[in-house]
Design a protein around this motif. Structure first.
Motif, PDB file in Angstrom:
ATOM      1  N   LYS A   1       3.153  30.957  -6.356  1.00 16.27           N
ATOM      2  CA  LYS A   1       2.654  30.089  -7.434  1.00 16.27           C
ATOM      3  C   LYS A   1       2.657  28.629  -6.989  1.00 16.27           C
ATOM      4  N   ASP A   2       3.700  28.206  -6.293  1.00 15.09           N
ATOM      5  CA  ASP A   2       3.754  26.839  -5.763  1.00 15.09           C
ATOM      6  C   ASP A   2       2.581  26.570  -4.824  1.00 15.09           C
ATOM      7  N   ILE A   3       2.310  27.527  -3.950  1.00 12.89           N
ATOM      8  CA  ILE A   3       1.213  27.378  -2.998  1.00 12.89           C
ATOM      9  C   ILE A   3      -0.116  27.290  -3.727  1.00 12.89           C
ATOM     10  N   LEU A   4      -0.297  28.089  -4.755  1.00  9.67           N
ATOM     11  CA  LEU A   4      -1.535  28.041  -5.526  1.00  9.67           C
ATOM     12  C   LEU A   4      -1.701  26.668  -6.179  1.00  9.67           C
ATOM     13  N   GLU A   5      -0.633  26.148  -6.760  1.00 11.30           N
ATOM     14  CA  GLU A   5      -0.710  24.831  -7.401  1.00 11.30           C
ATOM     15  C   GLU A   5      -1.004  23.730  -6.385  1.00 11.30           C
ATOM     16  N   LEU A   6      -0.353  23.778  -5.221  1.00 12.39           N
ATOM     17  CA  LEU A   6      -0.634  22.797  -4.162  1.00 12.39           C
ATOM     18  C   LEU A   6      -2.081  22.898  -3.696  1.00 12.39           C
TER      19      LEU A   6
END
Length: 151
Positions: A35-40
């Motif tokens: 999820k962090d990677i998607l947001e970044l």
């Protein structure tokens, strides 16, 4: 049609188990990092100029989105073969996403620090990924007719 649906086999214990498994999946470190990677990735793509957004944006968002989706698919089954298939797809998309950060770096469109944030997140993802695949039960192997991940 719906009158024939027998709901007697599903009770409160089943509901609690379903909720527990769902919460466990959502809180898994690999799911959180996905999820962090998607947001970044959304933030990075949002800052691209129109031409680069058209060229790279959908590829980057697709790869970032697949990480979490394939984790969920692998987490939901016991099959070693299906888990490994999903893991390989995750690896390919994580590497592709990382590669695109280097392409953007070569084109000098972003501050290197912004690209490095995504690379660092991908490195963290990779470490979590390596620990996660060690948990796969190889006893759940079967020959699916393709000859992969079998003895």
């Amino acid at each position: 049609m719906w009158d024939d649906f027998d709901n007697d086999d599903f009770d409160e214990d089943d509901e609690a188990e379903f909720q527990r498994e769902r919460d466990e999946k959502k809180k898994h470190p690999l799911a959180v990092k996905s999820k962090d990677i998607l947001e970044l990735t959304f933030a990075l793509v949002g800052s691209l100029d129109e031409a680069r957004s058209e060229l790279y944006g959908s590829l980057m968002i697709e790869s970032a989105s697949i990480l979490g989706a394939k984790f969920s698919g692998a987490h939901a089954v016991d099959s070693y073969v299906i888990k490994m298939e999903n893991a390989v797809i995750m690896k390919v998309h994580a590497r592709s996403l990382g590669g695109l950060t280097y392409q953007l770096s070569m084109e000098e469109t972003h501050a290197e620090e912004h690209l490095q944030l995504l690379r660092d997140a991908l490195d963290e993802f990779k470490a979590l990924f390596k620990e996660w695949i060690k948990t796969f039960e190889s006893a759940e192997r079967y020959d699916d007719g393709w000859g992969l991940f079998c003895d």
